[in-house]
Motif scaffolding. Structure first.
Motif, PDB file in Angstrom:
ATOM      1  N   ALA A  76       0.836  -1.211   0.000  1.00  0.00           N
ATOM      2  CA  ALA A  76       0.000   0.000   0.000  1.00  0.00           C
ATOM      3  C   ALA A  76       0.870   1.260   0.000  1.00  0.00           C
ATOM      4  O   ALA A  76       0.567   2.232  -0.698  1.00  0.00           O
ATOM      5  N   GLN A  77       1.953   1.243   0.788  1.00  0.00           N
ATOM      6  CA  GLN A  77       2.862   2.393   0.813  1.00  0.00           C
ATOM      7  C   GLN A  77       3.516   2.599  -0.546  1.00  0.00           C
ATOM      8  O   GLN A  77       3.650   3.733  -1.014  1.00  0.00           O
ATOM      9  N   LEU A  78       3.926   1.506  -1.180  1.00  0.00           N
ATOM     10  CA  LEU A  78       4.548   1.621  -2.506  1.00  0.00           C
ATOM     11  C   LEU A  78       3.562   2.152  -3.540  1.00  0.00           C
ATOM     12  O   LEU A  78       3.925   2.984  -4.376  1.00  0.00           O
ATOM     13  N   ARG A  79       2.310   1.680  -3.498  1.00  0.00           N
ATOM     14  CA  ARG A  79       1.292   2.188  -4.430  1.00  0.00           C
ATOM     15  C   ARG A  79       1.068   3.684  -4.219  1.00  0.00           C
ATOM     16  O   ARG A  79       1.024   4.455  -5.177  1.00  0.00           O
ATOM     17  N   ALA A  80       0.927   4.085  -2.953  1.00  0.00           N
ATOM     18  CA  ALA A  80       0.691   5.501  -2.643  1.00  0.00           C
ATOM     19  C   ALA A  80       1.891   6.351  -3.057  1.00  0.00           C
ATOM     20  O   ALA A  80       1.723   7.433  -3.632  1.00  0.00           O
ATOM     21  N   PHE A  81       3.100   5.871  -2.766  1.00  0.00           N
ATOM     22  CA  PHE A  81       4.296   6.622  -3.148  1.00  0.00           C
ATOM     23  C   PHE A  81       4.396   6.731  -4.669  1.00  0.00           C
ATOM     24  O   PHE A  81       4.703   7.801  -5.202  1.00  0.00           O
ATOM     25  N   THR A  82       4.126   5.636  -5.370  1.00  0.00           N
ATOM     26  CA  THR A  82       4.185   5.646  -6.842  1.00  0.00           C
ATOM     27  C   THR A  82       3.221   6.679  -7.402  1.00  0.00           C
ATOM     28  O   THR A  82       3.579   7.455  -8.296  1.00  0.00           O
ATOM     29  N   GLN A  83       2.004   6.710  -6.884  1.00  0.00           N
ATOM     30  CA  GLN A  83       1.002   7.685  -7.337  1.00  0.00           C
ATOM     31  C   GLN A  83       1.484   9.112  -7.079  1.00  0.00           C
ATOM     32  O   GLN A  83       1.400   9.977  -7.940  1.00  0.00           O
ATOM     33  N   ALA A  84       2.005   9.349  -5.875  1.00  0.00           N
ATOM     34  CA  ALA A  84       2.504  10.685  -5.531  1.00  0.00           C
ATOM     35  C   ALA A  84       3.716  11.052  -6.395  1.00  0.00           C
ATOM     36  O   ALA A  84       3.837  12.196  -6.857  1.00  0.00           O
ATOM     37  N   PHE A  85       4.586  10.083  -6.615  1.00  0.00           N
ATOM     38  CA  PHE A  85       5.786  10.315  -7.418  1.00  0.00           C
ATOM     39  C   PHE A  85       5.423  10.688  -8.856  1.00  0.00           C
ATOM     40  O   PHE A  85       6.019  11.603  -9.431  1.00  0.00           O
ATOM     41  N   GLN A  86       4.432  10.000  -9.424  1.00  0.00           N
ATOM     42  CA  GLN A  86       3.993  10.320 -10.791  1.00  0.00           C
ATOM     43  C   GLN A  86       3.546  11.772 -10.896  1.00  0.00           C
ATOM     44  O   GLN A  86       3.915  12.478 -11.837  1.00  0.00           O
ATOM     45  N   GLY A  87       2.748  12.215  -9.933  1.00  0.00           N
ATOM     46  CA  GLY A  87       2.286  13.603  -9.941  1.00  0.00           C
ATOM     47  C   GLY A  87       3.429  14.580  -9.743  1.00  0.00           C
ATOM     48  O   GLY A  87       3.499  15.627 -10.402  1.00  0.00           O
ATOM     49  N   TYR A  88       4.343  14.229  -8.840  1.00  0.00           N
ATOM     50  CA  TYR A  88       5.517  15.060  -8.566  1.00  0.00           C
ATOM     51  C   TYR A  88       6.363  15.243  -9.831  1.00  0.00           C
ATOM     52  O   TYR A  88       6.740  16.368 -10.193  1.00  0.00           O
ATOM     53  N   ILE A  89       6.650  14.138 -10.504  1.00  0.00           N
ATOM     54  CA  ILE A  89       7.471  14.195 -11.721  1.00  0.00           C
ATOM     55  C   ILE A  89       6.747  14.973 -12.817  1.00  0.00           C
ATOM     56  O   ILE A  89       7.358  15.775 -13.532  1.00  0.00           O
ATOM     57  N   ALA A  90       5.441  14.744 -12.959  1.00  0.00           N
ATOM     58  CA  ALA A  90       4.670  15.451 -13.986  1.00  0.00           C
ATOM     59  C   ALA A  90       4.708  16.959 -13.751  1.00  0.00           C
ATOM     60  O   ALA A  90       4.881  17.733 -14.702  1.00  0.00           O
ATOM     61  N   ARG A  91       4.561  17.385 -12.511  1.00  0.00           N
ATOM     62  CA  ARG A  91       4.608  18.824 -12.204  1.00  0.00           C
ATOM     63  C   ARG A  91       6.025  19.380 -12.342  1.00  0.00           C
ATOM     64  O   ARG A  91       6.224  20.452 -12.912  1.00  0.00           O
ATOM     65  N   LYS A  92       6.990  18.640 -11.813  1.00  0.00           N
ATOM     66  CA  LYS A  92       8.371  19.126 -11.824  1.00  0.00           C
ATOM     67  C   LYS A  92       8.889  19.325 -13.247  1.00  0.00           C
ATOM     68  O   LYS A  92       9.415  20.383 -13.587  1.00  0.00           O
ATOM     69  N   TYR A  93       8.743  18.306 -14.071  1.00  0.00           N
ATOM     70  CA  TYR A  93       9.263  18.406 -15.436  1.00  0.00           C
ATOM     71  C   TYR A  93       8.274  19.065 -16.373  1.00  0.00           C
ATOM     72  O   TYR A  93       8.672  19.721 -17.336  1.00  0.00           O
ATOM     73  N   GLY A  94       6.990  18.932 -16.069  1.00  0.00           N
ATOM     74  CA  GLY A  94       5.969  19.605 -16.865  1.00  0.00           C
ATOM     75  C   GLY A  94       6.075  21.117 -16.766  1.00  0.00           C
ATOM     76  O   GLY A  94       5.733  21.831 -17.706  1.00  0.00           O
ATOM     77  N   SER A  95       6.561  21.615 -15.627  1.00  0.00           N
ATOM     78  CA  SER A  95       6.707  23.064 -15.464  1.00  0.00           C
ATOM     79  C   SER A  95       7.738  23.638 -16.434  1.00  0.00           C
ATOM     80  O   SER A  95       7.750  24.834 -16.687  1.00  0.00           O
ATOM     81  N   ARG A  96       8.556  22.796 -16.996  1.00  0.00           N
ATOM     82  CA  ARG A  96       9.581  23.242 -17.956  1.00  0.00           C
ATOM     83  C   ARG A  96       9.062  23.201 -19.396  1.00  0.00           C
ATOM     84  O   ARG A  96       9.762  23.604 -20.317  1.00  0.00           O
ATOM     85  N   PHE A  97       7.815  22.717 -19.591  1.00  0.00           N
ATOM     86  CA  PHE A  97       7.263  22.596 -20.943  1.00  0.00           C
ATOM     87  C   PHE A  97       7.238  23.915 -21.699  1.00  0.00           C
ATOM     88  O   PHE A  97       7.408  23.934 -22.908  1.00  0.00           O
ATOM     89  N   ARG A  98       6.996  25.009 -21.000  1.00  0.00           N
ATOM     90  CA  ARG A  98       6.915  26.304 -21.693  1.00  0.00           C
ATOM     91  C   ARG A  98       8.201  26.590 -22.474  1.00  0.00           C
ATOM     92  O   ARG A  98       8.157  27.214 -23.520  1.00  0.00           O
ATOM     93  N   GLU A  99       9.330  26.103 -21.979  1.00  0.00           N
ATOM     94  CA  GLU A  99      10.600  26.286 -22.672  1.00  0.00           C
ATOM     95  C   GLU A  99      10.634  25.537 -23.999  1.00  0.00           C
ATOM     96  O   GLU A  99      11.399  25.883 -24.893  1.00  0.00           O
ATOM     97  N   PHE A 100       9.811  24.489 -24.124  1.00  0.00           N
ATOM     98  CA  PHE A 100       9.820  23.650 -25.316  1.00  0.00           C
ATOM     99  C   PHE A 100       8.822  24.095 -26.384  1.00  0.00           C
ATOM    100  O   PHE A 100       8.824  23.557 -27.481  1.00  0.00           O
ATOM    101  N   ILE A 101       7.940  25.047 -26.058  1.00  0.00           N
ATOM    102  CA  ILE A 101       6.938  25.475 -27.040  1.00  0.00           C
ATOM    103  C   ILE A 101       7.657  25.960 -28.292  1.00  0.00           C
ATOM    104  O   ILE A 101       8.579  26.768 -28.232  1.00  0.00           O
ATOM    105  N   GLY A 102       7.227  25.432 -29.428  1.00  0.00           N
ATOM    106  CA  GLY A 102       7.854  25.756 -30.701  1.00  0.00           C
ATOM    107  C   GLY A 102       9.074  24.903 -30.992  1.00  0.00           C
ATOM    108  O   GLY A 102       9.636  24.981 -32.072  1.00  0.00           O
ATOM    109  N   GLY A 103       9.469  24.086 -30.044  1.00  0.00           N
ATOM    110  CA  GLY A 103      10.608  23.189 -30.234  1.00  0.00           C
ATOM    111  C   GLY A 103      10.120  21.797 -30.570  1.00  0.00           C
ATOM    112  O   GLY A 103       8.932  21.563 -30.779  1.00  0.00           O
TER     113      GLY A 103
END
Length: 178
Positions: A76-103
């Protein structure tokens, strides 16, 4: 199906370089679509998280990033951590998407190394020199398990960062996940 799998040679069932490259081509196409969609950042984060779930082996990545504490964590802890980690990574690296617009990100080739495939790509941003990105695809799962940008491993970087966050949480996985 079982009879067929027994009858076919094992090599015929193995993941191939072409499949690894096709996976990353789909991944890159989806990422390029998200980058250039004009959607809000929140919507882009959700879309990027869906790409991760579809094409990355997020349960194994999350376990690896968590490090040795993953061995003593409950399912259960691994499932919860995995879910949280997915959101964390999506926000962390997704926040850099604006730099890629037009690329764009383009797949250049694939190399098999032992039980993984290194799918090399080139990222080109407006007004910037192109740079190298490699997706590491596991033969066993047929999903990517790491991403390197200019030779820097996302997995190793996140392992250090998550380790520091876990230390700050007093070693408590539930606190880290929250």
């Amino acid at each position: 199906g079982l009879a067929l799998s027994v009858a076919l040679p094992q090599a015929a069932l193995a993941f191939s370089s072409a499949q690894a490259e096709a996976l990353i081509t789909k991944t890159v196409n989806d990422i390029n679509t998200i980058i250039n969609s004009g959607k809000s950042e929140a919507s882009m984060y959700r879309d990027f998280e869906n790409v991760l779930v579809r094409y990355a082996d997020t349960p194994n990545i999350a376990r690896s990033v968590l490090g040795p504490p993953a061995r003593s964590a409950s399912a259960a802890q691994l499932r919860a951590f995995t879910q949280a980690f997915q959101g964390y990574i999506a926000r962390k690296y997704g926040s850099r998407f604006r730099e890629f617009i037009g690329g764009k990100i383009e797949v250049k080739g694939t190399q098999k190394i032992s039980s993984i495939y290194d799918v090399s790509c080139t990222a080109t941003l407006r007004g910037e020199a192109p740079f190298a990105i490699s997706f590491i695809v596991a033969d066993k799962t047929g999903k990517f398990i790491d991403l390197t940008i200019e030779g820097i491993s996302l997995l190793k970087s996140e392992r250090a960062e998550i380790g520091a966050m876990l230390d700050k949480a007093g070693g408590n996985i539930d606190t880290l996940t929250a």
